[in-house]
Design an enzyme around this catalytic site. Structure first.
Site, PDB file in Angstrom:
ATOM      1  CB  CYS A 215      -1.214   0.060   0.930  1.00  0.00           C
ATOM      2  SG  CYS A 215      -2.195   1.258   0.875  1.00  0.00           S
TER       3      CYS A 215
ATOM      4  CD  GLU B 196      -1.405  -6.210   4.946  1.00  0.00           C
ATOM      5  OE1 GLU B 196      -1.430  -6.100   3.740  1.00  0.00           O
ATOM      6  OE2 GLU B 196      -1.545  -4.841   5.637  1.00  0.00           O
TER       7      GLU B 196
ATOM      8  CG  HIS C  14      -3.835  -3.399   3.282  1.00  0.00           C
ATOM      9  ND1 HIS C  14      -2.732  -3.302   3.819  1.00  0.00           N
ATOM     10  CD2 HIS C  14      -4.501  -2.785   2.634  1.00  0.00           C
ATOM     11  CE1 HIS C  14      -2.668  -2.146   3.418  1.00  0.00           C
ATOM     12  NE2 HIS C  14      -3.495  -1.505   3.080  1.00  0.00           N
TER      13      HIS C  14
END
Ligand code: XMP
Length: 515
Positions: A86, A174, A172
């Site tokens: 990001c 994660e 993202h």
């Protein structure tokens, strides 16, 4: 050098994004030791054979903000693989001369990513070249000459790119909402960085025990036991390394929960076979607290007396080391406190000044762990579930839950009523779903009626909160029937209580503990 610090690792540079810790957690869960470092760490500090990869986190800033955080640009010249996530990806694009456009069209939430299946980052992913990914950005990378564009969405023409061994993703990986996010991180760690799997709970326990053996040699260690999971895990690790040369000190300050003393002594002394010195200091604490009403004054009295008692006991034991259950978020918190940003949890700890005062060297075996990693280590060490899943309890004990002066009567009410709250939550299955649950008592009196007689009694306030690491908290919307059972039992079973109320304020502006 400790075993952990000699491990190969990946570092995450923290630009303040809400998911920075999550990136660290995911990489560790995938088996690679990973650490969070400040975004402005100099490139020289990262020039190490041990560092196999660098991840640049997200950030609440736009790259166009005048005070946006920037890393040392030489990090991109170290020939260590980099993954920008990001903001991290936008920063790389910006530093590499790309065009990052201030967000006219922000992208938040789910988006469909079209990716290049031949890229190492997306290796082994056969989703027809499409993935649902999680976006949360204002700025957009418009153009990045010299880069392979390995992914795009309808809003982001450069949603994933590669320049040699430097990668960037606008989304993202994660967060759970990104499909195959773990696989993308796995590809980065193992395929691109060539990491070895070196982080499992079993290897942590083995390495840490070896590490303590080396550090302590034939010295002696003391450890303050609070009954909480961090000090328990610390003590058991040290005990596994050096056996009886560890002595734990457990102080009863008269402010413990119901049955706590017996439980701690049985679990640690009898079941886990640690050497525990028990100090009954109830009278000393309660005498010193007499007439003290201000919350900060109470904390000070309790903290100081605890240090004095601990000091006297540690001297008798002729210890060389003090083992402390500091965990990773504590260290990050205190580092932030040092840099002038807010800290909350660490300032509560009561033993911070101890090692210096006693001239003891410090051992902090779980300093690199997150709370749920501590829980997994504790489980591996055979610490009982009752300790592992217990709610946090403040250093000043029940005094943090007694408004005004701590008296015998208020202590009894607070202790009994808290026990009922815990029992009823366990019975209804809520205990393990909430962060903390307890009862509070103060000096206000309210009228009650018993038979035909009116009488004045105490007001007990029940507080049940959910929280992530105690920085913020919300009151739990318990079902009315659970609240009703709690209220009925407290007014029936705890002498001197006429009213029960439920605390419905969140943190902030309230704190979790009233004092
Ligand atoms: P507050 O009340 O500040 O508490 O919202 C945040 C979390 O910290 C715990 N707490 C303490 N823990 N020593 C501790 O070890 C203390 O003095 C202390 N005071 C509060 C509190 O229970 C909550 O989980």
């Amino acid at each position: 050098m400790t075993e952990q610090s000699s491990k190969d690792r990946v570092v995450v540079l923290d630009f303040g994004g809400q998911y920075s810790h999550l990136i660290v957690r995911r990489c560790r869960d995938l088996g690679v030791y990973t650490e969070l470092l400040p975004f402005d760490v100099p490139a020289e500090d990262l020039k190490s054979e041990r560092i196999k990869g660098i991840i640049l986190s997200g950030s609440p800033f736009s790259i166009h903000d005048p005070d946006s955080p920037r890393c040392d640009p030489r990090i991109l010249e170290l020939d260590i693989p980099v993954l920008g996530i990001c903001y991290g990806a936008q920063l790389i694009a910006y530093l590499k001369g790309g065009v990052v456009e201030a967000g006219r069209k922000s992208e938040f939430g789910r988006a469909e990513l079209f990716f290049n299946r031949d890229s190492a980052l997306f290796h082994g992913m056969n989703e027809g070249g499409r993935l649902n990914v999680w976006m949360s950005h204002g700025d957009v990378i418009r153009k990045l000459d010299g880069a392979d564009i390995i992914g795009y969405t309808s809003n982001s023409p450069v949603a994933a790119f590669r320049i040699s061994n430097i990668y960037g993703v606008q989304f993202h990986p994660e967060v759970h909402h990104t499909d195959k996010g773990d696989r993308i991180l796995w590809n980065f760690l193992y395929r691109i960085c060539g990491c070895e799997r070196n982080w499992t709970i079993e290897s942590f326990v083995r390495d840490t025990i070896d590490d303590i053996k080396h550090q302590v040699g034939d010295g002696r260690v003391v450890c303050g036991l609070s009954g909480g999971i961090d000090s328990a895990t610390t003590a058991v690790l040290v005990n596994r390394a050096i056996g009886d040369r560890l002595t734990c000190i457990f102080v009863d300050n008269g402010l413990l929960r119901k049955g706590e003393k017996e439980e701690v002594l049985k679990t640690f002394g009898t079941d886990l076979k640690l050497r525990v010195v028990f100090v009954d200091a109830r009278e000393r604490f309660l005498n010193r607290l007499r007439g003290v009403k201000d919350p900060e004054d109470k904390r000070k009295v309790i903290g100081e007396l605890f240090i004095n008692i601990f000091e006297a006991e540690a001297k008798k034991l002729k210890a060389d080391f003090l083992a402390q259950g500091t965990i990773y978020p504590d260290r990050i918190e205190s580092a932030r406190a040092g840099s002038g940003k807010a800290s909350c949890i660490k300032s509560h700890h009561n033993v911070g000044a101890l090692p210096e005062k006693l001239g003891l060297r410090l051992i902090e075996p779980i300093r690199d762990l997150y709370k749920d990693e501590v829980r997994r280590v504790a489980k591996e060490l055979g610490i009982p579930q009752t300790i592992i899943n217990r709610h946090p309890f403040p250093g000043p004990g029940l005094a943090a839950r007694i408004i005004g002066e701590v008296t015998e009567e208020k202590l009894r009410i607070c202790r009994e009523a808290s026990h009922i709250v815990e029992e009823e939550l366990k019975r209804s299955g809520w205990y393990y779903k909430v962060w903390q649950a307890f009862a509070v008592v103060g000096d206000d009196l309210a009228t009650g009626v018993m038979g035909d007689a009116r009488r004045l009694g105490r007001i007990v306030t029940v507080r049940v909160v959910e929280s992530r690491e105690a920085m913020t908290a919300d009151f739990v919307k318990l079902p009315y029937d659970v609240l009703e059972d709690i209220s009925r039992r407290i007014t029936n079973e705890v002498r001197g209580v006429t009213w029960v109320t439920y605390a419905i304020s969140s943190k902030p502006p309230s704190t979790i503990e009233p004092c």
